[in-house]
Design a protein around this motif. Structure first.
Motif, PDB file in Angstrom:
ATOM      1  N   LYS A 122      45.951  55.998  -1.086  1.00 42.71           N
ATOM      2  CA  LYS A 122      45.529  57.189  -0.337  1.00 42.71           C
ATOM      3  C   LYS A 122      44.285  57.805  -0.973  1.00 42.71           C
ATOM      4  O   LYS A 122      43.357  58.202  -0.280  1.00 42.71           O
ATOM      5  CB  LYS A 122      46.653  58.216  -0.292  1.00 42.71           C
ATOM      6  CG  LYS A 122      46.314  59.440   0.536  1.00 42.71           C
ATOM      7  CD  LYS A 122      47.468  60.436   0.515  1.00 42.71           C
ATOM      8  CE  LYS A 122      47.214  61.663   1.336  1.00 42.71           C
ATOM      9  NZ  LYS A 122      45.942  62.305   1.202  1.00 42.71           N
ATOM     10  N   GLY A 123      44.245  57.838  -2.306  1.00 42.57           N
ATOM     11  CA  GLY A 123      43.067  58.363  -2.996  1.00 42.57           C
ATOM     12  C   GLY A 123      41.818  57.560  -2.693  1.00 42.57           C
ATOM     13  O   GLY A 123      40.735  58.118  -2.470  1.00 42.57           O
ATOM     14  N   LEU A 124      41.966  56.228  -2.677  1.00 42.23           N
ATOM     15  CA  LEU A 124      40.818  55.373  -2.347  1.00 42.23           C
ATOM     16  C   LEU A 124      40.377  55.580  -0.901  1.00 42.23           C
ATOM     17  O   LEU A 124      39.178  55.627  -0.609  1.00 42.23           O
ATOM     18  CB  LEU A 124      41.166  53.904  -2.584  1.00 42.23           C
ATOM     19  CG  LEU A 124      41.254  53.453  -4.034  1.00 42.23           C
ATOM     20  CD1 LEU A 124      41.789  52.034  -4.124  1.00 42.23           C
ATOM     21  CD2 LEU A 124      39.904  53.552  -4.721  1.00 42.23           C
ATOM     22  N   ALA A 125      41.348  55.706  -0.003  1.00 37.42           N
ATOM     23  CA  ALA A 125      41.010  55.934   1.402  1.00 37.42           C
ATOM     24  C   ALA A 125      40.313  57.281   1.585  1.00 37.42           C
ATOM     25  O   ALA A 125      39.347  57.391   2.351  1.00 37.42           O
ATOM     26  CB  ALA A 125      42.272  55.870   2.263  1.00 37.42           C
ATOM     27  N   ASP A 126      40.784  58.307   0.872  1.00 35.53           N
ATOM     28  CA  ASP A 126      40.141  59.629   0.955  1.00 35.53           C
ATOM     29  C   ASP A 126      38.714  59.589   0.414  1.00 35.53           C
ATOM     30  O   ASP A 126      37.804  60.181   0.997  1.00 35.53           O
ATOM     31  CB  ASP A 126      40.961  60.666   0.183  1.00 35.53           C
ATOM     32  CG  ASP A 126      42.287  60.990   0.848  1.00 35.53           C
ATOM     33  OD1 ASP A 126      42.465  60.633   2.034  1.00 35.53           O
ATOM     34  OD2 ASP A 126      43.148  61.604   0.181  1.00 35.53           O
ATOM     35  N   ALA A 127      38.524  58.879  -0.708  1.00 39.61           N
ATOM     36  CA  ALA A 127      37.174  58.767  -1.279  1.00 39.61           C
ATOM     37  C   ALA A 127      36.249  58.029  -0.320  1.00 39.61           C
ATOM     38  O   ALA A 127      35.091  58.412  -0.138  1.00 39.61           O
ATOM     39  CB  ALA A 127      37.237  58.051  -2.626  1.00 39.61           C
TER      40      ALA A 127
END
Length: 153
Positions: A70-75
């Motif tokens: 999720k963090g990678l997708a948000d970034a």
């Protein structure tokens, strides 16, 4: 009559000896089977504990994976939004550059007509590089967290 009593007495003693041997044989079997049962029960408890530990670790790993994915997708979304903003002209990239005078002398204190700007390929490369840095950073942080939470337990 004494002979019949002796035969009956001998038969009774023989019966008692045979019964004692059978009882001893079945007692030994019962002790052996009880030991085997206890060993298997201990192995089963150990296997169940191992399975439980593996299931807990799988849930923890899945939670870590979800968190960092999720963090990678948000970034990536944030970077895509920034790239669209720059492409549409609503936002700009600040660069530290000076415009060459293009061989013409200008009056002091006047700005050149063109402001410094990245070429389209340099701008695209900038966003690609930023995306890769965000991806690698997120992956590295996720792996470090995995090692701390799972491997060092």
């Amino acid at each position: 009559m004494g002979r019949i009593a002796a035969i009956i007495g001998g038969a009774a003693i023989l019966t008692l000896v045979v019964l004692a041997l059978l009882v001893n044989h079945y007692r030994d079997n019962a002790i052996e089977y009880k030991q085997q049962r206890d060993d298997k029960a201990e192995e089963l408890n150990l296997a169940n504990a191992t399975i439980g530990d593996i299931q807990v670790r799988q849930r923890e790993v899945a939670a870590l994976d979800e968190k960092y994915t999720k963090g990678l997708a948000d970034a990536k979304k944030q970077l895509d939004d920034l790239q669209r903003c720059v492409s549409s002209g609503k936002c700009g990239l600040r660069i530290n550059a000076k415009c060459p005078a293009n061989g013409t002398a200008s009056a002091t204190g006047l700005d050149d007509a063109a402001s410094p700007r990245l070429t389209h390929s340099a701008e695209r490369d900038y966003f690609t590089l930023r995306e890769r840095i965000a991806t690698v950073t997120g992956q590295l942080i996720g792996l470090q967290d995995y090692v701390r939470q799972q491997c060092l337990k």
